[in-house]
Design a protein around this motif. Structure first.
Motif, PDB file in Angstrom:
ATOM      1  N   LYS A 107       0.826  -1.211   0.000  1.00 58.52           N
ATOM      2  CA  LYS A 107       0.000   0.000   0.000  1.00 58.52           C
ATOM      3  C   LYS A 107       0.858   1.258   0.000  1.00 58.52           C
ATOM      4  O   LYS A 107       0.542   2.238  -0.687  1.00 58.52           O
ATOM      5  CB  LYS A 107      -0.925  -0.007   1.219  1.00 58.52           C
ATOM      6  CG  LYS A 107      -2.052  -1.026   1.139  1.00 58.52           C
ATOM      7  CD  LYS A 107      -2.850  -1.048   2.432  1.00 58.52           C
ATOM      8  CE  LYS A 107      -3.956  -2.100   2.382  1.00 58.52           C
ATOM      9  NZ  LYS A 107      -4.721  -2.172   3.661  1.00 58.52           N
ATOM     10  N   ARG A 108       1.929   1.256   0.775  1.00 61.01           N
ATOM     11  CA  ARG A 108       2.806   2.427   0.819  1.00 61.01           C
ATOM     12  C   ARG A 108       3.412   2.707  -0.559  1.00 61.01           C
ATOM     13  O   ARG A 108       3.484   3.853  -0.999  1.00 61.01           O
ATOM     14  CB  ARG A 108       3.916   2.229   1.856  1.00 61.01           C
ATOM     15  CG  ARG A 108       3.455   2.363   3.293  1.00 61.01           C
ATOM     16  CD  ARG A 108       4.624   2.553   4.240  1.00 61.01           C
ATOM     17  NE  ARG A 108       5.565   1.437   4.204  1.00 61.01           N
ATOM     18  CZ  ARG A 108       5.437   0.325   4.907  1.00 61.01           C
ATOM     19  NH1 ARG A 108       4.375   0.163   5.702  1.00 61.01           N
ATOM     20  NH2 ARG A 108       6.342  -0.622   4.843  1.00 61.01           N
ATOM     21  N   MET A 109       3.867   1.646  -1.256  1.00 58.34           N
ATOM     22  CA  MET A 109       4.443   1.819  -2.591  1.00 58.34           C
ATOM     23  C   MET A 109       3.414   2.385  -3.559  1.00 58.34           C
ATOM     24  O   MET A 109       3.698   3.325  -4.317  1.00 58.34           O
ATOM     25  CB  MET A 109       4.978   0.481  -3.120  1.00 58.34           C
ATOM     26  CG  MET A 109       6.238  -0.008  -2.452  1.00 58.34           C
ATOM     27  SD  MET A 109       6.896  -1.477  -3.264  1.00 58.34           S
ATOM     28  CE  MET A 109       7.338  -0.816  -4.864  1.00 58.34           C
ATOM     29  N   GLU A 111       0.669   4.023  -2.904  1.00 56.09           N
ATOM     30  CA  GLU A 111       0.268   5.379  -2.512  1.00 56.09           C
ATOM     31  C   GLU A 111       1.312   6.406  -2.950  1.00 56.09           C
ATOM     32  O   GLU A 111       0.963   7.478  -3.475  1.00 56.09           O
ATOM     33  CB  GLU A 111       0.068   5.440  -1.004  1.00 56.09           C
ATOM     34  CG  GLU A 111      -0.508   6.765  -0.532  1.00 56.09           C
ATOM     35  CD  GLU A 111      -0.871   6.751   0.946  1.00 56.09           C
ATOM     36  OE1 GLU A 111      -1.284   7.800   1.451  1.00 56.09           O
ATOM     37  OE2 GLU A 111      -0.723   5.684   1.591  1.00 56.09           O
ATOM     38  N   ILE A 112       2.595   6.094  -2.767  1.00 56.83           N
ATOM     39  CA  ILE A 112       3.657   7.016  -3.176  1.00 56.83           C
ATOM     40  C   ILE A 112       3.593   7.271  -4.680  1.00 56.83           C
ATOM     41  O   ILE A 112       3.654   8.413  -5.145  1.00 56.83           O
ATOM     42  CB  ILE A 112       5.040   6.463  -2.780  1.00 56.83           C
ATOM     43  CG1 ILE A 112       5.220   6.499  -1.265  1.00 56.83           C
ATOM     44  CG2 ILE A 112       6.159   7.261  -3.454  1.00 56.83           C
ATOM     45  CD1 ILE A 112       6.446   5.750  -0.767  1.00 56.83           C
ATOM     46  N   LEU A 113       3.467   6.188  -5.470  1.00 57.62           N
ATOM     47  CA  LEU A 113       3.438   6.334  -6.928  1.00 57.62           C
ATOM     48  C   LEU A 113       2.189   7.079  -7.405  1.00 57.62           C
ATOM     49  O   LEU A 113       2.270   7.966  -8.258  1.00 57.62           O
ATOM     50  CB  LEU A 113       3.513   4.961  -7.594  1.00 57.62           C
ATOM     51  CG  LEU A 113       4.877   4.275  -7.545  1.00 57.62           C
ATOM     52  CD1 LEU A 113       4.764   2.838  -8.020  1.00 57.62           C
ATOM     53  CD2 LEU A 113       5.890   5.023  -8.406  1.00 57.62           C
ATOM     54  N   ASN A 115       0.341   9.208  -5.735  1.00 58.20           N
ATOM     55  CA  ASN A 115       0.432  10.616  -5.346  1.00 58.20           C
ATOM     56  C   ASN A 115       1.274  11.396  -6.341  1.00 58.20           C
ATOM     57  O   ASN A 115       0.942  12.531  -6.710  1.00 58.20           O
ATOM     58  CB  ASN A 115       1.028  10.743  -3.943  1.00 58.20           C
ATOM     59  CG  ASN A 115       0.015  10.385  -2.866  1.00 58.20           C
ATOM     60  OD1 ASN A 115      -1.197  10.457  -3.088  1.00 58.20           O
ATOM     61  ND2 ASN A 115       0.502   9.993  -1.696  1.00 58.20           N
ATOM     62  N   GLU A 116       2.395  10.794  -6.784  1.00 56.43           N
ATOM     63  CA  GLU A 116       3.257  11.464  -7.754  1.00 56.43           C
ATOM     64  C   GLU A 116       2.568  11.610  -9.106  1.00 56.43           C
ATOM     65  O   GLU A 116       2.684  12.638  -9.771  1.00 56.43           O
ATOM     66  CB  GLU A 116       4.580  10.698  -7.905  1.00 56.43           C
ATOM     67  CG  GLU A 116       5.466  10.743  -6.678  1.00 56.43           C
ATOM     68  CD  GLU A 116       5.824  12.166  -6.285  1.00 56.43           C
ATOM     69  OE1 GLU A 116       6.144  12.982  -7.191  1.00 56.43           O
ATOM     70  OE2 GLU A 116       5.770  12.476  -5.086  1.00 56.43           O
ATOM     71  N   LYS A 119      -0.114  14.256  -8.675  1.00 55.13           N
ATOM     72  CA  LYS A 119       0.528  15.553  -8.508  1.00 55.13           C
ATOM     73  C   LYS A 119       1.016  16.073  -9.849  1.00 55.13           C
ATOM     74  O   LYS A 119       1.035  17.282 -10.109  1.00 55.13           O
ATOM     75  CB  LYS A 119       1.707  15.420  -7.549  1.00 55.13           C
ATOM     76  CG  LYS A 119       2.358  16.753  -7.178  1.00 55.13           C
ATOM     77  CD  LYS A 119       3.651  16.518  -6.398  1.00 55.13           C
ATOM     78  CE  LYS A 119       3.402  15.708  -5.149  1.00 55.13           C
ATOM     79  NZ  LYS A 119       4.659  15.512  -4.366  1.00 55.13           N
ATOM     80  N   LYS A 146      -9.157   5.568  -0.156  1.00 56.97           N
ATOM     81  CA  LYS A 146      -7.967   6.419  -0.247  1.00 56.97           C
ATOM     82  C   LYS A 146      -7.999   7.354  -1.448  1.00 56.97           C
ATOM     83  O   LYS A 146      -7.574   8.509  -1.358  1.00 56.97           O
ATOM     84  CB  LYS A 146      -6.725   5.527  -0.331  1.00 56.97           C
ATOM     85  CG  LYS A 146      -5.425   6.225  -0.013  1.00 56.97           C
ATOM     86  CD  LYS A 146      -5.248   6.384   1.477  1.00 56.97           C
ATOM     87  CE  LYS A 146      -3.921   6.992   1.812  1.00 56.97           C
ATOM     88  NZ  LYS A 146      -3.780   7.227   3.270  1.00 56.97           N
TER      89      LYS A 146
END
Length: 206
Positions: A107-109, A111-113, A115-116, A119, A146
């Motif tokens: 999930k962290r991976m 979410e980071i991708l 978001n980028e 953005k 999310k």
């Protein structure tokens, strides 16, 4: 005057036997010379044959050595490749799979991708995320919670049996994708293989 026996004998010696002996001696010398020439030629031919045989034998020996060296190198390469296939990729895949099977890490991976992507204006190009079918129950609700508002209309999440672990992400309908599944295993395997060879097959004294 009547010829005596001695006269006849002498005449035979002078006119018949003498020339015959001389001719015989000449023929004998010629025969010996011819025989000697034949022997000399035969010895020379035999020497050439022996020299050629030695050269052929040396050539065959050198070629055999080259073939043996090549066979040894090919065997070593085959052993290296089989050991790499048996050790490197399974170990890497086991570690990568274990990390990506951790739902918190996965999930962290994602979410980071995401978001980028969001953005960077990814709303103009719908984003597609492919995930393993086995993770649908857990991750579908998480995506809705999310990213429902932030990525409405610009994000499609699909669960498929074509991926057994990890995920794949990319612009919908485009060829380029982030492959955080088998692609990650391949990337780490390619990174680890030269190091595996250098340490596992280290030359003596190196």
């Amino acid at each position: 005057m009547a010829k005596t026996l001695g006269d006849i004998t002498q005449e035979l010696n002078e006119k018949v036997l003498g020339p015959a002996r001389a001719e015989a001696d000449t023929l004998l010398r010629s025969a010996r010379e011819h025989a000697d020439a034949i022997v000399t030629q035969a010895e020379a031919a035999a020497a050439k044959i022996r020299a050629a045989a030695r050269q052929d034998a040396e050539k065959v020996t050198r070629q055999m050595q080259v073939d043996m060296d090549m066979a040894a190198r090919n065997f070593l390469i085959m052993v290296q490749e089989r050991l790499e296939a048996a050790v490197v990729e399974p170990v890497v895949e086991g570690e990568v799979r274990a990390a990506l099977d951790d739902s918190g890490f996965l999930k962290r991976m994602i979410e980071i991708l995401l978001n980028e992507f969001l953005k960077g204006g990814a709303r103009e190009q719908p984003l597609e995320v492919l995930l393993p079918e086995k993770d649908k129950a857990e991750l579908e609700a998480w995506f809705m919670e999310k990213f429902r508002d932030r990525a409405a209309g610009s994000l499609e999440v699909r669960f498929t049996d074509t991926i057994s672990f990890g995920f794949s992400m990319g612009a919908q309908g485009k060829g380029a994708r982030f492959n955080f599944s088998s692609g990650l295993v391949e990337a780490f395997s390619n990174f680890c293989s030269p190091r595996f060879r250098r340490h596992f097959f280290a030359r003596e004294g190196s």
